[in-house]
Design an enzyme around this catalytic site. Structure first.
Site, PDB file in Angstrom:
ATOM      1  N   LYS A  13       0.825  -1.218   0.000  1.00 14.19           N
ATOM      2  CA  LYS A  13       0.000   0.000   0.000  1.00 14.19           C
ATOM      3  C   LYS A  13       0.855   1.262   0.000  1.00 14.19           C
ATOM      4  CE  LYS A  13      -2.285  -1.054   3.779  1.00 14.19           C
ATOM      5  NZ  LYS A  13      -1.646  -2.353   4.076  1.00 14.19           N
ATOM      6  N   ARG A  88      -9.236   1.013   9.649  1.00 10.66           N
ATOM      7  CA  ARG A  88      -8.804  -0.371   9.859  1.00 10.66           C
ATOM      8  C   ARG A  88      -9.959  -1.262  10.286  1.00 10.66           C
ATOM      9  NH1 ARG A  88      -2.960  -1.270  10.864  1.00 10.66           N
ATOM     10  NH2 ARG A  88      -1.936   0.723  10.577  1.00 10.66           N
ATOM     11  N   ARG A 123      11.766  -6.519   4.165  1.00  6.74           N
ATOM     12  CA  ARG A 123      11.553  -5.065   4.285  1.00  6.74           C
ATOM     13  C   ARG A 123      12.580  -4.412   5.190  1.00  6.74           C
ATOM     14  NH1 ARG A 123       5.354  -3.137   4.227  1.00  6.74           N
ATOM     15  NH2 ARG A 123       5.514  -3.268   6.477  1.00  6.74           N
ATOM     16  N   ARG A 156      12.139  -3.608  10.953  1.00  6.72           N
ATOM     17  CA  ARG A 156      11.259  -3.286  12.072  1.00  6.72           C
ATOM     18  C   ARG A 156      10.799  -4.572  12.743  1.00  6.72           C
ATOM     19  NH1 ARG A 156       6.485   0.366   9.982  1.00  6.72           N
ATOM     20  NH2 ARG A 156       5.952  -1.668   9.147  1.00  6.72           N
ATOM     21  N   ARG A 167      -0.160 -10.089  12.674  1.00  5.10           N
ATOM     22  CA  ARG A 167      -0.782  -8.929  12.008  1.00  5.10           C
ATOM     23  C   ARG A 167      -1.751  -9.368  10.910  1.00  5.10           C
ATOM     24  NH1 ARG A 167       3.697  -5.168   9.940  1.00  5.10           N
ATOM     25  NH2 ARG A 167       2.012  -3.720   9.525  1.00  5.10           N
TER      26      ARG A 167
END
Length: 210
Positions: A13, A88, A123, A156, A167
């Site tokens: 996104k 969300r 990432r 992260r 998640r």
């Protein structure tokens, strides 16, 4: 054009929002970024959010919606915007409707959980400016160093496999129902994740009639 980008964590996104932002000449409003900015600038809503975060609590919907409403009232949003990271939940979506925040389209990036697991482990984020990279898909020019500001790139905690799994579960339970919510309003555009970032962007623009 006023857009929401939906998709599981790691669906791309943020990357697509940056591209659409240039293509459509409208700003991307990332909840995380505006929350940090509101806290840093000490706005009343920002201070309210900070008090929850300092206490280790989730920032309540009305505070999030307040911060978004403040941000959308700024001059650069008058021709449209792209919302990334909010709503969300159905409750947030309903609160935004009540606050008079309207959209032209809701783009949902469809991608398998397996692909996301592979993707997230690669990432990296710049500690200094927050720019995102990926060791395979969007590598920095120099390994471990941010192209934009020369800051250090880190993984992260959010991108560790066990965190990603948790998640994804939250996404399927809380955020995925938004697809039906917006489909009922005739706003949903589902776009299959393509093999490259550019192809996914093309598919999104095509879905938006561009």
């Amino acid at each position: 054009m006023k857009l929401i980008l939906l998709g599981a964590p790691g669906a791309g996104k943020g990357t697509q929002a940056e591209i659409l932002c240039k293509e459509l000449s409208i700003p991307t409003i990332s909840t995380g970024n505006i929350l940090r900015a509101a806290i840093k600038n000490g706005t009343p809503t920002g201070l309210k959010a900070k008090s929850f975060m300092d206490a280790g609590k989730l920032v309540p919907d009305e505070v999030i919606i307040g911060i978004i409403t403040e941000r959308l009232a700024e001059e650069d949003c008058k021709n449209g915007y792209i919302l990334d990271g909010v709503p969300r939940t159905i409750a947030q979506a309903e609160a935004m409707e009540k606050a008079g925040i309207v959209f032209d389209a809701v783009v949902s990036i469809e991608i398998s959980d397996e692909t996301i697991m592979e993707r997230m482990s690669g990432r990296r984020v710049c500690e200094a400016c927050g720019s995102s990279y990926h060791v395979v898909a969007v590598p920095p020019k120099q390994e471990g160093v941010c192209d934009s500001c020369g800051g250090k790139l880190v993984q992260r905690k959010d991108d560790a496999p066990e965190t990603v799994k948790a998640r994804l579960e939250v996404y399927h339970k809380e955020t995925e129902p938004l697809k039906d919510f917006y489909a009922q309003r005739g706003l949903l555009k589902s776009v299959e994740n393509q093999s490259s970032v550019a192809e996914t962007s093309q598919a999104i623009l095509h879905a938006l009639g561009r």
